[in-house]
Design a protein around this motif. Structure first.
Motif, PDB file in Angstrom:
ATOM      1  N   ALA A 126       0.864  -1.188   0.000  1.00 51.87           N
ATOM      2  CA  ALA A 126       0.000   0.000   0.000  1.00 51.87           C
ATOM      3  C   ALA A 126       0.898   1.234   0.000  1.00 51.87           C
ATOM      4  CB  ALA A 126      -0.910  -0.007   1.223  1.00 51.87           C
ATOM      5  N   THR A 127       0.653   2.134  -0.933  1.00 50.05           N
ATOM      6  CA  THR A 127       1.535   3.282  -1.052  1.00 50.05           C
ATOM      7  C   THR A 127       0.946   4.548  -0.457  1.00 50.05           C
ATOM      8  OG1 THR A 127       0.714   3.579  -3.311  1.00 50.05           O
ATOM      9  CG2 THR A 127       2.781   2.374  -3.037  1.00 50.05           C
ATOM     10  N   GLU A 128      -0.285   4.902  -0.821  1.00 50.95           N
ATOM     11  CA  GLU A 128      -0.854   6.185  -0.429  1.00 50.95           C
ATOM     12  C   GLU A 128      -1.904   6.140   0.669  1.00 50.95           C
ATOM     13  OE1 GLU A 128      -2.320  10.078  -0.111  1.00 50.95           O
ATOM     14  OE2 GLU A 128      -0.386   9.223  -0.647  1.00 50.95           O
ATOM     15  N   PRO A 129      -2.739   5.099   0.801  1.00 54.64           N
ATOM     16  CA  PRO A 129      -3.795   5.154   1.824  1.00 54.64           C
ATOM     17  C   PRO A 129      -3.193   5.349   3.214  1.00 54.64           C
ATOM     18  CG  PRO A 129      -3.508   2.899   1.052  1.00 54.64           C
ATOM     19  CD  PRO A 129      -2.704   3.778   0.145  1.00 54.64           C
ATOM     20  N   LEU A 130      -3.742   6.294   3.970  1.00 53.46           N
ATOM     21  CA  LEU A 130      -3.106   6.736   5.202  1.00 53.46           C
ATOM     22  C   LEU A 130      -3.725   6.198   6.484  1.00 53.46           C
ATOM     23  CD1 LEU A 130      -2.473  10.514   4.349  1.00 53.46           C
ATOM     24  CD2 LEU A 130      -0.985   8.541   3.957  1.00 53.46           C
ATOM     25  N   THR A 131      -4.861   5.537   6.399  1.00 52.09           N
ATOM     26  CA  THR A 131      -5.519   5.088   7.617  1.00 52.09           C
ATOM     27  C   THR A 131      -4.622   4.198   8.471  1.00 52.09           C
ATOM     28  OG1 THR A 131      -7.379   3.844   8.525  1.00 52.09           O
ATOM     29  CG2 THR A 131      -6.583   3.161   6.374  1.00 52.09           C
ATOM     30  N   ASP A 132      -4.665   4.409   9.774  1.00 49.77           N
ATOM     31  CA  ASP A 132      -3.854   3.604  10.694  1.00 49.77           C
ATOM     32  C   ASP A 132      -4.257   2.133  10.664  1.00 49.77           C
ATOM     33  OD1 ASP A 132      -2.572   5.960  11.658  1.00 49.77           O
ATOM     34  OD2 ASP A 132      -4.309   6.356  12.922  1.00 49.77           O
ATOM     35  N   ALA A 133      -5.512   1.870  10.360  1.00 45.21           N
ATOM     36  CA  ALA A 133      -6.020   0.496  10.424  1.00 45.21           C
ATOM     37  C   ALA A 133      -5.256  -0.451   9.507  1.00 45.21           C
ATOM     38  CB  ALA A 133      -7.506   0.473  10.070  1.00 45.21           C
ATOM     39  N   ILE A 134      -4.699   0.064   8.426  1.00 41.60           N
ATOM     40  CA  ILE A 134      -4.001  -0.803   7.470  1.00 41.60           C
ATOM     41  C   ILE A 134      -2.836  -1.542   8.111  1.00 41.60           C
ATOM     42  CG2 ILE A 134      -2.269  -0.529   5.624  1.00 41.60           C
ATOM     43  CD1 ILE A 134      -4.289   0.668   3.889  1.00 41.60           C
ATOM     44  N   THR A 135      -2.161  -0.889   9.044  1.00 38.55           N
ATOM     45  CA  THR A 135      -1.028  -1.540   9.703  1.00 38.55           C
ATOM     46  C   THR A 135      -1.292  -1.846  11.171  1.00 38.55           C
ATOM     47  OG1 THR A 135      -0.067   0.642  10.137  1.00 38.55           O
ATOM     48  CG2 THR A 135       0.701  -0.520   8.166  1.00 38.55           C
ATOM     49  N   MET A 136      -2.467  -1.483  11.654  1.00 37.59           N
ATOM     50  CA  MET A 136      -2.775  -1.704  13.066  1.00 37.59           C
ATOM     51  C   MET A 136      -3.931  -2.687  13.212  1.00 37.59           C
ATOM     52  SD  MET A 136      -0.598  -0.027  15.018  1.00 37.59           S
ATOM     53  CE  MET A 136      -1.357   0.462  16.567  1.00 37.59           C
ATOM     54  N   ALA A 137      -5.123  -2.214  13.518  1.00 37.95           N
ATOM     55  CA  ALA A 137      -6.232  -3.106  13.864  1.00 37.95           C
ATOM     56  C   ALA A 137      -6.595  -4.077  12.758  1.00 37.95           C
ATOM     57  CB  ALA A 137      -7.460  -2.281  14.261  1.00 37.95           C
ATOM     58  N   GLN A 138      -6.418  -3.687  11.495  1.00 31.11           N
ATOM     59  CA  GLN A 138      -6.728  -4.579  10.382  1.00 31.11           C
ATOM     60  C   GLN A 138      -5.471  -5.015   9.641  1.00 31.11           C
ATOM     61  OE1 GLN A 138     -10.217  -3.408   7.997  1.00 31.11           O
ATOM     62  NE2 GLN A 138     -10.745  -1.932   9.594  1.00 31.11           N
ATOM     63  N   GLY A 139      -4.334  -4.897  10.302  1.00 32.25           N
ATOM     64  CA  GLY A 139      -3.081  -5.307   9.679  1.00 32.25           C
ATOM     65  C   GLY A 139      -3.022  -6.808   9.453  1.00 32.25           C
ATOM     66  N   ASN A 140      -2.278  -7.213   8.437  1.00 34.72           N
ATOM     67  CA  ASN A 140      -2.101  -8.642   8.155  1.00 34.72           C
ATOM     68  C   ASN A 140      -0.716  -8.898   7.584  1.00 34.72           C
ATOM     69  OD1 ASN A 140      -2.248  -8.717   5.059  1.00 34.72           O
ATOM     70  ND2 ASN A 140      -4.173  -7.661   5.555  1.00 34.72           N
ATOM     71  N   ARG A 398       1.721  -4.230  19.083  1.00 36.59           N
ATOM     72  CA  ARG A 398       1.521  -5.651  19.404  1.00 36.59           C
ATOM     73  C   ARG A 398       0.107  -5.918  19.875  1.00 36.59           C
ATOM     74  NH1 ARG A 398       6.824  -4.786  21.573  1.00 36.59           N
ATOM     75  NH2 ARG A 398       8.393  -5.867  20.300  1.00 36.59           N
ATOM     76  N   ALA A 399      -0.439  -5.032  20.685  1.00 38.07           N
ATOM     77  CA  ALA A 399      -1.790  -5.206  21.193  1.00 38.07           C
ATOM     78  C   ALA A 399      -2.812  -5.089  20.064  1.00 38.07           C
ATOM     79  CB  ALA A 399      -2.088  -4.176  22.265  1.00 38.07           C
ATOM     80  N   ALA A 400      -2.628  -4.145  19.181  1.00 34.72           N
ATOM     81  CA  ALA A 400      -3.587  -3.928  18.078  1.00 34.72           C
ATOM     82  C   ALA A 400      -3.550  -5.080  17.101  1.00 34.72           C
ATOM     83  CB  ALA A 400      -3.271  -2.615  17.371  1.00 34.72           C
ATOM     84  N   ARG A 401      -2.376  -5.543  16.734  1.00 33.79           N
ATOM     85  CA  ARG A 401      -2.280  -6.593  15.727  1.00 33.79           C
ATOM     86  C   ARG A 401      -2.621  -7.962  16.289  1.00 33.79           C
ATOM     87  NH1 ARG A 401       0.209  -4.960  10.843  1.00 33.79           N
ATOM     88  NH2 ARG A 401       0.789  -7.103  10.369  1.00 33.79           N
ATOM     89  N   ARG A 402      -2.421  -8.127  17.586  1.00 32.43           N
ATOM     90  CA  ARG A 402      -2.794  -9.400  18.211  1.00 32.43           C
ATOM     91  C   ARG A 402      -4.303  -9.583  18.212  1.00 32.43           C
ATOM     92  NH1 ARG A 402       0.481  -9.157  22.211  1.00 32.43           N
ATOM     93  NH2 ARG A 402      -0.876  -7.972  23.606  1.00 32.43           N
ATOM     94  N   SER A 403      -5.024  -8.455  18.330  1.00 33.08           N
ATOM     95  CA  SER A 403      -6.481  -8.532  18.360  1.00 33.08           C
ATOM     96  C   SER A 403      -7.107  -8.466  16.977  1.00 33.08           C
ATOM     97  CB  SER A 403      -7.031  -7.385  19.219  1.00 33.08           C
ATOM     98  OG  SER A 403      -6.703  -6.129  18.658  1.00 33.08           O
ATOM     99  N   ALA A 404      -6.283  -8.249  15.958  1.00 34.87           N
ATOM    100  CA  ALA A 404      -6.802  -8.106  14.591  1.00 34.87           C
ATOM    101  C   ALA A 404      -7.347  -9.443  14.092  1.00 34.87           C
ATOM    102  CB  ALA A 404      -5.704  -7.611  13.658  1.00 34.87           C
TER     103      ALA A 404
END
Length: 404
Positions: A126-140, A398-404
């Motif tokens: 992902a190059t331009e989308p800025l939402t935190d969710a991409i690498t945090m709560a919805q990261g994969n 770690r907390a955000a991605r563990r719960s994703a």
């Protein structure tokens, strides 16, 4: 045209020798799918594509990657909607036979493609989308991001107003994932920078359909000391014009995401407000590293135009991709993912690392103030804010991605 930052030695002597022998069959190019909002967000996406093509040609002229293979980007419009983007991503993988996919602009579109990549177990840069969710709560595992997130850029701006006596704040942001994320970050970070600060008004107009009169009127009625603005594109231009007319910005501190980027400064022209604190890209003021000037000169010579922030992002993205392919020395998807973890690339703005913990790149941006230079807006007092200094804390990741 400048040489790509990776040395010929890194490409491998054998590969260069093969390239030098006439009549020898060339290996097939490595195809990379790139989908973006080329129609709807042309001011950003077209210069971005131009720079990707410039960087692609520089890589190939320097000998290619993986011992002599050329890279070739396959560009497609993502339709600016999640459904269209997922369909285009599928077509790139199945019909175009690309090694992996990159791109997207809007945050909701980027999240949809990230979910698709996770389901298909294929790399998505992902190059331009800025939402935190991409690498945090919805990261994969399969999704990585190059550009600094809303949290990172908001933190840069909040740091710039630390200690000011500006207590009453209003927020205006587009009503979709990016705007909501930026507003939430500002509310989270503001008290630490200005104790006692409060949010007295919030306006969330629909993306691309701002009613500038009503929005400016509502903000003015709340009598804020400061305004945090997240609008961009045509919405920003309409907002600034109406705000200037009604005196909304007079004697108020305005903090504004992205406004210092040429894509958004150029349309403002003589209406550019004075003294807004912004993130942006004053390309003509960037003196180090020297590779940046070489890139700017090459871009201007080829396209007869000045670079935009999209141009810089496109060029840096290709540099990262070329470095990734050389490190992995394979198109196996899992090998590419493993090679991305903590990959460090020397780019035209300095080193950028793809942090393995959350898949977030450390590419930074510039923080400064808006000003008029002649009849055109630009930035003053600008400094480069290294993204490595503004990442989410590791325990929070770690907390955000563990719960994703």
């Amino acid at each position: 045209m400048p040489r790509f930052s990776l040395s010929r030695r890194a490409l491998g002597a054998t590969g260069l020798a093969l390239l030098a022998r006439p009549g020898l069959a060339q290996p097939a190019p490595i195809r990379i799918g790139e989908l973006n909002s080329y129609a709807r967000m042309a001011a950003f996406a077209v210069p971005y594509r131009n720079a990707m093509q410039l960087a692609q040609d520089a890589v190939n002229a320097a000998g290619g990657v993986m011992g002599g293979r050329r890279i070739e980007f396959v560009f497609r419009d993502d339709g600016s909607t999640p459904g269209d983007a997922v369909r285009v991503a599928e077509e790139l993988l199945t019909r175009e036979n690309v090694a992996f996919i990159a791109g997207t602009f809007l945050s909701n579109v980027g999240l949809a493609v990230a979910d698709f990549a996770n389901q298909r177990k294929r790399l998505f840069l992902a190059t331009e989308p800025l939402t935190d969710a991409i690498t945090m709560a919805q990261g994969n595992r399969y999704t990585w991001r190059v550009r600094p997130s809303t949290f990172m850029q908001t933190k840069m701006l909040v740091e710039a107003i630390r200690g000011r006596n500006v207590k009453r704040w209003a927020i205006v942001a587009p009503n979709y994932e990016y705007g909501q994320s930026a507003a939430a970050n500002f509310k989270r970070l503001l008290p630490g920078a200005i104790p006692g600060a409060e949010i007295v008004a919030e306006q969330f107009p629909a993306l691309g359909r701002v009613d500038a009169g009503a929005t400016v009127g509502a903000l003015g009625a709340s009598r804020p000391d400061g305004i945090f603005n997240v609008l961009f594109g045509a919405d920003l231009t309409a907002f600034v014009r109406e705000g200037n007319t009604r005196g909304l910005f007079e004697r108020r501190t305005v903090v504004s995401l992205l406004t210092g980027e040429p894509e958004y400064m150029i349309p403002l022209g003589e209406e550019t407000p004075e003294g807004w604190i912004v993130t942006g890209y004053p390309w003509e003021q960037v003196e180090t590293p020297p590779a940046h000037k070489a890139y700017v000169d090459a871009y201007r010579a080829r396209f007869n135009d000045t670079p935009r922030k999209g141009s810089l992002l496109g060029y840096v993205t290709v540099q990262i991709i070329a470095n990734l392919l050389n490190k992995a020395n394979s198109l196996d998807n899992e090998a590419l993912i493993d090679a991305l973890a903590d990959l460090r690339t020397d780019t035209v703005v300095g080193p950028v690392t793809m942090r393995g913990l959350d898949h977030q790149g450390t590419l930074g941006t510039w923080v400064g103030e808006t000003t008029l230079r002649g009849r055109q807006g630009t930035m003053k007092n600008a400094r480069y804010a290294d993204g490595a200094d503004y990442l989410f804390p590791e325990d929070e990741v770690r907390a955000a991605r563990r719960s994703a």
